[in-house]
Design an enzyme around this catalytic site. Structure first.
Site, PDB file in Angstrom:
ATOM      1  N   CYS A   1      28.307 -16.768  30.268  1.00 51.81           N
ATOM      2  CA  CYS A   1      29.303 -17.395  29.381  1.00 51.81           C
ATOM      3  C   CYS A   1      28.996 -17.043  27.934  1.00 51.81           C
ATOM      4  CB  CYS A   1      29.258 -18.923  29.526  1.00 51.81           C
ATOM      5  SG  CYS A   1      29.525 -19.502  31.198  1.00 51.81           S
TER       6      CYS A   1
ATOM      7  N   THR B   1      18.008 -19.405  32.305  1.00 56.02           N
ATOM      8  CA  THR B   1      19.099 -18.438  32.146  1.00 56.02           C
ATOM      9  C   THR B   1      20.455 -19.077  32.447  1.00 56.02           C
ATOM     10  OG1 THR B   1      18.723 -17.727  34.420  1.00 56.02           O
ATOM     11  CG2 THR B   1      17.695 -16.398  32.683  1.00 56.02           C
TER      12      THR B   1
ATOM     13  N   THR C   1      23.955 -17.677  30.646  1.00 61.54           N
ATOM     14  CA  THR C   1      23.810 -16.346  30.012  1.00 61.54           C
ATOM     15  C   THR C   1      25.150 -15.602  30.002  1.00 61.54           C
ATOM     16  OG1 THR C   1      23.035 -15.487  32.138  1.00 61.54           O
ATOM     17  CG2 THR C   1      21.358 -15.937  30.468  1.00 61.54           C
TER      18      THR C   1
HETATM   19  N1  LIG Z   1      16.015 -12.306  32.343  1.00 66.11           N
HETATM   20  C1  LIG Z   1      16.816 -11.657  31.490  1.00 66.11           C
HETATM   21  N2  LIG Z   1      16.304 -10.965  30.447  1.00 66.11           N
HETATM   22  C2  LIG Z   1      17.116 -10.302  29.583  1.00 66.11           C
HETATM   23  N3  LIG Z   1      18.455 -10.269  29.679  1.00 66.11           N
HETATM   24  C3  LIG Z   1      19.029 -10.928  30.707  1.00 66.11           C
HETATM   25  C4  LIG Z   1      18.250 -11.651  31.667  1.00 66.11           C
HETATM   26  N4  LIG Z   1      19.102 -12.221  32.573  1.00 66.11           N
HETATM   27  C5  LIG Z   1      20.347 -11.877  32.177  1.00 66.11           C
HETATM   28  N5  LIG Z   1      20.306 -11.085  31.068  1.00 66.11           N
HETATM   29  C6  LIG Z   1      21.466 -10.557  30.327  1.00 66.11           C
HETATM   30  O1  LIG Z   1      22.342 -11.635  30.071  1.00 66.11           O
HETATM   31  C7  LIG Z   1      23.691 -11.219  30.182  1.00 66.11           C
HETATM   32  C8  LIG Z   1      24.369 -12.064  31.281  1.00 66.11           C
HETATM   33  O2  LIG Z   1      24.016 -11.481  32.524  1.00 66.11           O
HETATM   34  P1  LIG Z   1      23.971 -12.183  33.941  1.00 66.11           P
HETATM   35  O3  LIG Z   1      23.976 -11.078  34.931  1.00 66.11           O
HETATM   36  O4  LIG Z   1      22.841 -13.155  33.970  1.00 66.11           O
HETATM   37  O5  LIG Z   1      25.324 -12.983  33.885  1.00 66.11           O
HETATM   38  P2  LIG Z   1      25.847 -14.145  34.801  1.00 66.11           P
HETATM   39  O6  LIG Z   1      25.222 -14.077  36.134  1.00 66.11           O
HETATM   40  O7  LIG Z   1      27.323 -14.051  34.723  1.00 66.11           O
HETATM   41  O8  LIG Z   1      25.365 -15.469  34.092  1.00 66.11           O
HETATM   42  P3  LIG Z   1      25.783 -17.012  34.428  1.00 66.11           P
HETATM   43  O9  LIG Z   1      26.750 -16.998  35.552  1.00 66.11           O
HETATM   44  O10 LIG Z   1      24.525 -17.732  34.732  1.00 66.11           O
HETATM   45  O11 LIG Z   1      26.363 -17.546  33.159  1.00 66.11           O
HETATM   46  C9  LIG Z   1      23.653  -9.723  30.487  1.00 66.11           C
HETATM   47  O12 LIG Z   1      23.771  -8.996  29.291  1.00 66.11           O
HETATM   48  C10 LIG Z   1      22.276  -9.553  31.119  1.00 66.11           C
HETATM   49  O13 LIG Z   1      21.790  -8.245  30.969  1.00 66.11           O
HETATM   50  C1  LIG Z   2      31.871 -24.768  33.532  1.00 67.79           C
HETATM   51  C2  LIG Z   2      31.062 -23.605  33.919  1.00 67.79           C
HETATM   52  N1  LIG Z   2      31.550 -22.361  33.677  1.00 67.79           N
HETATM   53  C3  LIG Z   2      30.817 -21.279  34.014  1.00 67.79           C
HETATM   54  C4  LIG Z   2      29.574 -21.392  34.606  1.00 67.79           C
HETATM   55  C5  LIG Z   2      28.809 -20.147  35.004  1.00 67.79           C
HETATM   56  O1  LIG Z   2      27.565 -20.120  34.534  1.00 67.79           O
HETATM   57  C6  LIG Z   2      29.088 -22.704  34.820  1.00 67.79           C
HETATM   58  N2  LIG Z   2      27.869 -22.915  35.394  1.00 67.79           N
HETATM   59  N3  LIG Z   2      29.846 -23.776  34.475  1.00 67.79           N
END
Ligand SMILES: Nc1ncnc2c1ncn2[C@@H]1O[C@H](COP(=O)(O)OP(=O)(O)OP(=O)(O)O)[C@@H](O)[C@H]1O
Ligand SMILES: Cc1ncc(CO)c(N)n1
Length: 274
Positions: free
Chosen positions: A217, A212, A215
């Site tokens: 970004c 994941t 996800t």
């Molecule tokens: N295991 C999963 N299955 C389905 N959808 C998921 C899953 N994990 C995250 N998502 C979806 O992915 C999108 C990004 O959510 P998330 O809460 O993971 O963001 P994030 O923590 O900002 O991600 P990151 O910081 O790793 O880039 C949302 O729409 C969330 O619902």
């Molecule tokens: C550069 C960069 N931006 C955003 C994230 C958040 O996932 C990451 N891991 N790295």
């Protein structure tokens, strides 16, 4: 001479992930897959792979401003997303330039901490994010820890999540999406959407995977791509959700840690059309 094709343009203002799964790389891949011309302004370079962040090297602030000025002088974006903005100074400067050029359709992904736990935004930057970026946001997309940090609300229930969404709306964002990736570990994952009038939960099957990375970004880049294409905001949220769901569901085998999502799955794998 060939006829030139009109295309929509999207800009990401974010950090580089050398591992290619998050940051600028995730954004440009997503823009490409969704058929918009991608542009990038780098805030920082990270030495990063699927196991974590090994180093962070900010671009000098003059470099940030110069990149934004170059875009502003020649290539008005139809939509923008911001990711890792590094510090309060970078946030202020970015907000200033967005206003100066009157860029619209801004998606603010208030990136603070990478999956492995590395801090991508200093404490002092929280206030700057609220003061300068939220009022510019057509959509803000915090995950649960980010929504907690921005609002001071402990999100341990659906009601608390709704309250946090209200606070972020009051701070100036047109639409708030509090993502549910970090909200429990049940069979479903739901993102809460608030447009100032109604609260809607977008629910999908939670995919059991450790891949994941990026996800958040990818999701916010898909929102910017769809806004650039001229979709209505509510519709962009539904299709970006479909894009990220497909990308997680058809994960790829890259790296030994938290692998990246599959940015090309949406175009290659049959999915429901919205
Ligand atoms: N295991 C999963 N299955 C389905 N959808 C998921 C899953 N994990 C995250 N998502 C979806 O992915 C999108 C990004 O959510 P998330 O809460 O993971 O963001 P994030 O923590 O900002 O991600 P990151 O910081 O790793 O880039 C949302 O729409 C969330 O619902
Ligand atoms: C550069 C960069 N931006 C955003 C994230 C958040 O996932 C990451 N891991 N790295």
């Amino acid at each position: 001479m060939g006829k030139l094709i009109k295309v929509s343009k999207a800009l990401t203002i974010a950090g580089s992930d050398s591992g290619g799964g998050a940051g600028i790389q995730a954004d440009l891949k997503t823009f490409q897959e969704l058929g918009v011309y991608g542009m990038s302004v780098l805030t920082a370079v990270t030495a990063q792979n699927t196991t974590g962040v090994q180093g962070i090297f900010p671009v000098p602030i003059e470099g940030l401003e110069a990149q934004l000025a170059s875009i502003g002088a020649d290539l008005t974006p139809d939509a923008i997303k911001t990711g890792m903005l590094f510090s309060s100074e970078y946030i202020e400067r970015t907000a200033y330039m967005i206003k100066k050029f009157q860029w619209e359709n801004v998606v603010v992904d208030p990136v603070m901490i990478a999956k492995g736990g590395a801090t991508l935004l200093g404490e002092d930057a929280l206030q700057a994010m609220k003061t300068y970026m939220l009022p510019l946001a057509k959509i803000v997309t915090p995950n649960i820890p980010e929504a907690e940090a921005l609002t001071g609300i402990k999100i341990d229930s659906s009601e608390a999540r709704e309250e946090a969404a209200r606070v972020l709306y009051e701070a100036g964002a047109d639409h708030v999406v509090v993502k549910g990736g970090h909200f429990g570990n049940g069979e479903y994952v739901s993102d809460l959407v608030f447009n100032g009038i109604e609260m809607v939960e977008l629910t999908e099957k939670r995919i059991q995977t450790k891949n994941t990375h990026g996800t958040g970004c990818t999701f916010s880049a898909a929102l910017a791509a769809e806004l650039a294409s001229g979709k209505k905001t509510e519709n962009t949220i539904v299709s970006a959700k479909k894009y990220i769901q497909t990308a997680i569901e058809h994960g790829i085998d890259v790296g030994s840690g938290h692998g990246p999502v599959n940015h090309f799955a949406y175009r290659r794998v049959p999915h429901e059309q919205y």
